[in-house]
Design a protein around this motif. Sequence first.
Motif, PDB file in Angstrom:
ATOM      1  N   GLY A   1       0.809  -1.212   0.000  1.00  0.00           N
ATOM      2  CA  GLY A   1       0.000   0.000   0.000  1.00  0.00           C
ATOM      3  C   GLY A   1       0.840   1.259   0.000  1.00  0.00           C
ATOM      4  O   GLY A   1       0.535   2.234  -0.707  1.00  0.00           O
ATOM      5  N   PHE A   2       1.931   1.245   0.756  1.00  0.00           N
ATOM      6  CA  PHE A   2       2.850   2.390   0.789  1.00  0.00           C
ATOM      7  C   PHE A   2       3.489   2.600  -0.582  1.00  0.00           C
ATOM      8  O   PHE A   2       3.551   3.714  -1.094  1.00  0.00           O
ATOM      9  N   ARG A   3       3.957   1.508  -1.164  1.00  0.00           N
ATOM     10  CA  ARG A   3       4.616   1.605  -2.477  1.00  0.00           C
ATOM     11  C   ARG A   3       3.637   2.081  -3.542  1.00  0.00           C
ATOM     12  O   ARG A   3       3.964   2.920  -4.383  1.00  0.00           O
ATOM     13  N   ASN A   4       2.431   1.547  -3.517  1.00  0.00           N
ATOM     14  CA  ASN A   4       1.436   1.943  -4.507  1.00  0.00           C
ATOM     15  C   ASN A   4       1.059   3.414  -4.353  1.00  0.00           C
ATOM     16  O   ASN A   4       0.878   4.122  -5.352  1.00  0.00           O
ATOM     17  N   ALA A   5       0.941   3.878  -3.127  1.00  0.00           N
ATOM     18  CA  ALA A   5       0.619   5.292  -2.892  1.00  0.00           C
ATOM     19  C   ALA A   5       1.711   6.198  -3.450  1.00  0.00           C
ATOM     20  O   ALA A   5       1.426   7.255  -4.025  1.00  0.00           O
ATOM     21  N   ASP A   6       2.968   5.782  -3.295  1.00  0.00           N
ATOM     22  CA  ASP A   6       4.078   6.572  -3.828  1.00  0.00           C
ATOM     23  C   ASP A   6       3.987   6.666  -5.350  1.00  0.00           C
ATOM     24  O   ASP A   6       4.103   7.752  -5.932  1.00  0.00           O
ATOM     25  N   LEU A   7       3.752   5.530  -6.008  1.00  0.00           N
ATOM     26  CA  LEU A   7       3.657   5.520  -7.470  1.00  0.00           C
ATOM     27  C   LEU A   7       2.461   6.336  -7.954  1.00  0.00           C
ATOM     28  O   LEU A   7       2.571   7.143  -8.887  1.00  0.00           O
ATOM     29  N   LEU A   8       1.312   6.135  -7.312  1.00  0.00           N
ATOM     30  CA  LEU A   8       0.103   6.865  -7.681  1.00  0.00           C
ATOM     31  C   LEU A   8       0.293   8.368  -7.471  1.00  0.00           C
ATOM     32  O   LEU A   8      -0.120   9.176  -8.298  1.00  0.00           O
ATOM     33  N   GLY A   9       0.944   8.737  -6.371  1.00  0.00           N
ATOM     34  CA  GLY A   9       1.186  10.151  -6.088  1.00  0.00           C
ATOM     35  C   GLY A   9       2.046  10.814  -7.152  1.00  0.00           C
ATOM     36  O   GLY A   9       1.785  11.949  -7.563  1.00  0.00           O
ATOM     37  N   GLN A  10       3.059  10.100  -7.611  1.00  0.00           N
ATOM     38  CA  GLN A  10       3.913  10.660  -8.663  1.00  0.00           C
ATOM     39  C   GLN A  10       3.141  10.850  -9.969  1.00  0.00           C
ATOM     40  O   GLN A  10       3.291  11.874 -10.651  1.00  0.00           O
TER      41      GLN A  10
ATOM     42  N   ASN B   1       0.275  14.505 -13.743  1.00  0.00           N
ATOM     43  CA  ASN B   1      -0.957  14.826 -14.449  1.00  0.00           C
ATOM     44  C   ASN B   1      -1.521  16.176 -14.022  1.00  0.00           C
ATOM     45  O   ASN B   1      -2.077  16.900 -14.845  1.00  0.00           O
ATOM     46  N   ARG B   2      -1.363  16.503 -12.765  1.00  0.00           N
ATOM     47  CA  ARG B   2      -1.845  17.804 -12.269  1.00  0.00           C
ATOM     48  C   ARG B   2      -1.130  18.948 -12.992  1.00  0.00           C
ATOM     49  O   ARG B   2      -1.741  19.950 -13.342  1.00  0.00           O
ATOM     50  N   ARG B   3       0.178  18.769 -13.221  1.00  0.00           N
ATOM     51  CA  ARG B   3       0.956  19.798 -13.928  1.00  0.00           C
ATOM     52  C   ARG B   3       0.611  19.837 -15.419  1.00  0.00           C
ATOM     53  O   ARG B   3       0.462  20.894 -16.003  1.00  0.00           O
ATOM     54  N   LYS B   4       0.495  18.660 -16.046  1.00  0.00           N
ATOM     55  CA  LYS B   4       0.284  18.580 -17.498  1.00  0.00           C
ATOM     56  C   LYS B   4      -1.181  18.724 -17.908  1.00  0.00           C
ATOM     57  O   LYS B   4      -1.470  19.168 -19.016  1.00  0.00           O
ATOM     58  N   ASN B   5      -2.104  18.261 -17.049  1.00  0.00           N
ATOM     59  CA  ASN B   5      -3.543  18.335 -17.311  1.00  0.00           C
ATOM     60  C   ASN B   5      -3.924  17.696 -18.655  1.00  0.00           C
ATOM     61  O   ASN B   5      -4.691  18.248 -19.423  1.00  0.00           O
ATOM     62  N   LEU B   6      -3.370  16.513 -18.892  1.00  0.00           N
ATOM     63  CA  LEU B   6      -3.618  15.819 -20.161  1.00  0.00           C
ATOM     64  C   LEU B   6      -4.664  14.716 -20.057  1.00  0.00           C
ATOM     65  O   LEU B   6      -5.088  14.164 -21.066  1.00  0.00           O
ATOM     66  N   GLY B   7      -5.035  14.364 -18.838  1.00  0.00           N
ATOM     67  CA  GLY B   7      -5.981  13.271 -18.677  1.00  0.00           C
ATOM     68  C   GLY B   7      -6.442  13.142 -17.245  1.00  0.00           C
ATOM     69  O   GLY B   7      -6.384  14.102 -16.475  1.00  0.00           O
ATOM     70  N   LEU B   8      -6.871  11.930 -16.875  1.00  0.00           N
ATOM     71  CA  LEU B   8      -7.350  11.663 -15.528  1.00  0.00           C
ATOM     72  C   LEU B   8      -6.609  10.464 -14.964  1.00  0.00           C
ATOM     73  O   LEU B   8      -6.341   9.496 -15.671  1.00  0.00           O
ATOM     74  N   VAL B   9      -6.305  10.533 -13.660  1.00  0.00           N
ATOM     75  CA  VAL B   9      -5.605   9.464 -12.951  1.00  0.00           C
ATOM     76  C   VAL B   9      -6.625   8.741 -12.074  1.00  0.00           C
ATOM     77  O   VAL B   9      -7.462   9.374 -11.433  1.00  0.00           O
TER      78      VAL B   9
ATOM     79  N   PRO C   1       3.661  12.072 -21.766  1.00  0.00           N
ATOM     80  CA  PRO C   1       4.771  12.946 -22.139  1.00  0.00           C
ATOM     81  C   PRO C   1       5.427  13.633 -20.941  1.00  0.00           C
ATOM     82  O   PRO C   1       4.772  14.316 -20.165  1.00  0.00           O
ATOM     83  N   GLY C   2       6.720  13.383 -20.791  1.00  0.00           N
ATOM     84  CA  GLY C   2       7.478  14.031 -19.719  1.00  0.00           C
ATOM     85  C   GLY C   2       7.369  13.353 -18.364  1.00  0.00           C
ATOM     86  O   GLY C   2       7.987  13.802 -17.406  1.00  0.00           O
TER      87      GLY C   2
END
Length: 190
Positions: free
Chosen positions: A48-57, A62-70, A179-180
């Motif tokens: 759960g910790f590892r998955n949260a880290d990956l999901l957070g990244q 996506n928050r910066r690029k605004n290209l889709g939805l997570v 991208p990026g």
Amino acid sequence: MIALNLQPAVNLTDEVFEQLCRQNPELRLERTAQGELIAMAPAGSESGFRNADLLGQLWQWNRRKNLGLVFDSSAGFALPNGAIRSPDAAWVAKERWQQLTPEQRRRFAPLCPDFVLELKSPTDELATLQAKLQEYLDNGSQLGWLIDPESGKVYVYRTGQPVQVLERPTSLSGDPVLPGFVVDLTLIWE
């Protein structure tokens, strides 16, 4: 993970499966293309910790690029082959999401994410997850990552390419699908 074949006693239509999920919110359920019900155990704390880290990244990118939805692991997607799957993390391009009706968005979205990520936990079988990643590609995903912390391997699935196996990479690039986006994997290997 437990796979149950309920047919012919119970036909797991989309509506029946959705009702089953609502009545059992504590369970992580999926439906295979063959109509089998899959019940998965909750992930351990380390997973759960590892998955949260990956999901957070992924979310920050996506928050910066605004290209889709997570999406996190609680989101289900109705794949073209009839399966309803819930990857540990997923991303859908904004244009594809906007083509769905409001009703389709509220239910299990009838599409396969452009990007999927599966993090192998100690209770998962590698072959089962590899088949799941291939299923995502066969149903329209362009990029998939299967990360196995125990073996130190990452399996990269890309449309039209053989599976790439990496040994303990410190980062992964999502280009060109994401991208990026470069995910830092150092916490995964600790």
